[in-house]
Design an enzyme around this catalytic site. Structure first.
Site, PDB file in Angstrom:
ATOM      1  N   GLY A   1       0.809  -1.213   0.000  1.00  0.00           N
ATOM      2  CA  GLY A   1       0.000   0.000   0.000  1.00  0.00           C
ATOM      3  C   GLY A   1       0.833   1.249   0.000  1.00  0.00           C
ATOM      4  O   GLY A   1       0.472   2.254   0.613  1.00  0.00           O
TER       5      GLY A   1
ATOM      6  N   SER B   1       1.476   3.435  -2.322  1.00  0.00           N
ATOM      7  CA  SER B   1       1.225   4.464  -3.342  1.00  0.00           C
ATOM      8  C   SER B   1       0.452   5.667  -2.831  1.00  0.00           C
ATOM      9  O   SER B   1       0.325   6.666  -3.533  1.00  0.00           O
ATOM     10  CB  SER B   1       0.466   3.844  -4.527  1.00  0.00           C
ATOM     11  OG  SER B   1      -0.791   3.326  -4.104  1.00  0.00           O
TER      12      SER B   1
ATOM     13  N   ASN C   1       1.476  -2.348   5.310  1.00  0.00           N
ATOM     14  CA  ASN C   1       0.665  -1.180   5.607  1.00  0.00           C
ATOM     15  C   ASN C   1      -0.720  -1.218   4.969  1.00  0.00           C
ATOM     16  O   ASN C   1      -1.651  -0.595   5.470  1.00  0.00           O
ATOM     17  CB  ASN C   1       1.425   0.069   5.127  1.00  0.00           C
ATOM     18  CG  ASN C   1       0.512   1.237   4.864  1.00  0.00           C
ATOM     19  OD1 ASN C   1       0.071   1.925   5.784  1.00  0.00           O
ATOM     20  ND2 ASN C   1       0.187   1.468   3.592  1.00  0.00           N
TER      21      ASN C   1
ATOM     22  N   SER D   1      -4.096  -0.922  13.900  1.00  0.00           N
ATOM     23  CA  SER D   1      -4.927   0.261  14.035  1.00  0.00           C
ATOM     24  C   SER D   1      -5.339   0.440  15.482  1.00  0.00           C
ATOM     25  O   SER D   1      -5.462  -0.541  16.231  1.00  0.00           O
ATOM     26  CB  SER D   1      -6.193   0.127  13.174  1.00  0.00           C
ATOM     27  OG  SER D   1      -7.137   1.130  13.470  1.00  0.00           O
TER      28      SER D   1
ATOM     29  N   TYR E   1     -12.799  -5.084  10.486  1.00  0.00           N
ATOM     30  CA  TYR E   1     -11.543  -4.328  10.540  1.00  0.00           C
ATOM     31  C   TYR E   1     -10.845  -4.534  11.879  1.00  0.00           C
ATOM     32  O   TYR E   1      -9.652  -4.879  11.927  1.00  0.00           O
ATOM     33  CB  TYR E   1     -11.850  -2.848  10.306  1.00  0.00           C
ATOM     34  CG  TYR E   1     -10.642  -1.955  10.184  1.00  0.00           C
ATOM     35  CD1 TYR E   1      -9.844  -1.994   9.045  1.00  0.00           C
ATOM     36  CD2 TYR E   1     -10.321  -1.048  11.184  1.00  0.00           C
ATOM     37  CE1 TYR E   1      -8.747  -1.151   8.915  1.00  0.00           C
ATOM     38  CE2 TYR E   1      -9.231  -0.194  11.055  1.00  0.00           C
ATOM     39  CZ  TYR E   1      -8.450  -0.255   9.922  1.00  0.00           C
ATOM     40  OH  TYR E   1      -7.361   0.580   9.795  1.00  0.00           O
TER      41      TYR E   1
ATOM     42  N   ALA F   1     -11.277  -6.908  14.069  1.00  0.00           N
ATOM     43  CA  ALA F   1     -10.901  -8.308  14.272  1.00  0.00           C
ATOM     44  C   ALA F   1      -9.592  -8.643  13.579  1.00  0.00           C
ATOM     45  O   ALA F   1      -8.697  -9.274  14.165  1.00  0.00           O
ATOM     46  CB  ALA F   1     -12.014  -9.220  13.765  1.00  0.00           C
TER      47      ALA F   1
ATOM     48  N   LYS G   1      -7.296  -6.438  12.365  1.00  0.00           N
ATOM     49  CA  LYS G   1      -6.201  -5.599  12.855  1.00  0.00           C
ATOM     50  C   LYS G   1      -5.725  -6.071  14.239  1.00  0.00           C
ATOM     51  O   LYS G   1      -4.530  -5.993  14.550  1.00  0.00           O
ATOM     52  CB  LYS G   1      -6.630  -4.136  12.905  1.00  0.00           C
ATOM     53  CG  LYS G   1      -6.777  -3.482  11.532  1.00  0.00           C
ATOM     54  CD  LYS G   1      -5.441  -3.389  10.813  1.00  0.00           C
ATOM     55  CE  LYS G   1      -5.525  -2.556   9.557  1.00  0.00           C
ATOM     56  NZ  LYS G   1      -4.214  -2.412   8.860  1.00  0.00           N
TER      57      LYS G   1
ATOM     58  N   ILE H   1      -5.840   9.181  11.595  1.00  0.00           N
ATOM     59  CA  ILE H   1      -4.844   9.852  10.753  1.00  0.00           C
ATOM     60  C   ILE H   1      -5.549  10.453   9.528  1.00  0.00           C
ATOM     61  O   ILE H   1      -6.395   9.803   8.912  1.00  0.00           O
ATOM     62  CB  ILE H   1      -3.759   8.868  10.274  1.00  0.00           C
ATOM     63  CG1 ILE H   1      -3.146   8.110  11.461  1.00  0.00           C
ATOM     64  CG2 ILE H   1      -2.683   9.602   9.473  1.00  0.00           C
ATOM     65  CD1 ILE H   1      -2.385   8.956  12.444  1.00  0.00           C
TER      66      ILE H   1
END
Length: 242
Positions: free
Chosen positions: A11, A13, A78, A130, A142, A144, A146, A175
């Site tokens: 990730g 880019s 990432n 996260s 998400y 679970a 992370k 962020i």
């Protein structure tokens, strides 16, 4: 033997990933981004491999290409997707997709890089989890996956320590990235209220996270492994006004 400074960043880019790539380039690393889009960073040591990391077969092919061309000794996973939904609306296909991206992809990438790391008795693995790993409404899939990164990193830290390989986690949030603004409208009252509720009274920036990743990636920090660093302005601590 000095540690080769070759890093693979998933990730890479956009958003946090782009900031991580730029920070590592500034530190003299050769950097390879694995993402759906090529990096727009113009640098002789910046490389891109275009791949959908939710596709297991495509990821396997991309990872094979990566380690065939580069002796990767730093892995920064990432890439992430949220798929927000309250419990009654959670789709199991979303859970499957996030397991593939957040967990399976990390396994594939680190497995492929291990031979080069072990040959040099040096490696750095940094997983981007996260703040949501400690819980957040609408984040079933998400949170679970992370949170799963934390247990995976601690396990790998124990398994790989004797090989000179450290494994750590950076857990950001909130962020200011495109992914954040997919959920919170930019310039909205919700954004202002959220910033005001954070103990440090501001939203985080991608550079805040990149600096934390850089610490764990540094060859000098060989006595730190199996750790989780929340880059979240204090929101993981929790507070109660009395």
């Amino acid at each position: 033997m000095s540690a080769p400074k070759v890093a693979a960043v998933t990730g890479g880019s956009a958003g946090i990933g782009r900031a991580i790539c730029q920070d590592l380039l500034d530190k003299g690393y050769e950097v390879i981004s694995l993402a759906r889009r090529p990096s727009d960073i113009a640098h002789p040591k910046m490389h891109s491999i275009e791949v959908d990391l939710m596709d297991r077969a495509a990821t396997s092919e991309a990872v094979h290409k990566l380690v065939h061309r580069f002796d990767v000794t730093t892995v920064v996973h990432n890439a992430g997707v949220i798929r927000a939904a309250l419990l009654p609306d959670v789709k199991l296909e979303d859970l499957d997709a996030l397991v593939e991206l957040h967990l399976a992809c990390a396994i594939q990438l680190v497995q492929a890089a291990l031979p080069a790391m072990r040959a040099r008795h040096f490696g750095r693995v940094v997983l981007l989890s996260s703040r949501a790993a400690v819980g957040l409404a609408t984040r079933t899939s998400y949170s679970a996956t992370k949170a799963g990164m934390l247990g995976m990193a601690r396990t790998w830290a124990l398994e790989l320590a004797a090989d000179g390989i450290t494994v750590n986690v950076v857990a950001p949030g909130p962020i200011r990235t495109d992914m954040f603004y997919d959920v919170v409208e930019q310039g909205s009252e919700k954004e202002r209220a959220l910033a005001a509720s954070i103990p440090v009274r501001r939203l985080g920036e991608s550079a805040d996270v990149a600096r934390a990743v850089g610490f764990f990636a540094d060859a000098a920090n060989s006595f730190v492994t199996g750790q989780v660093l929340y880059v979240c302005g204090g929101t993981s601590v929790g507070s109660l006004a009395l």
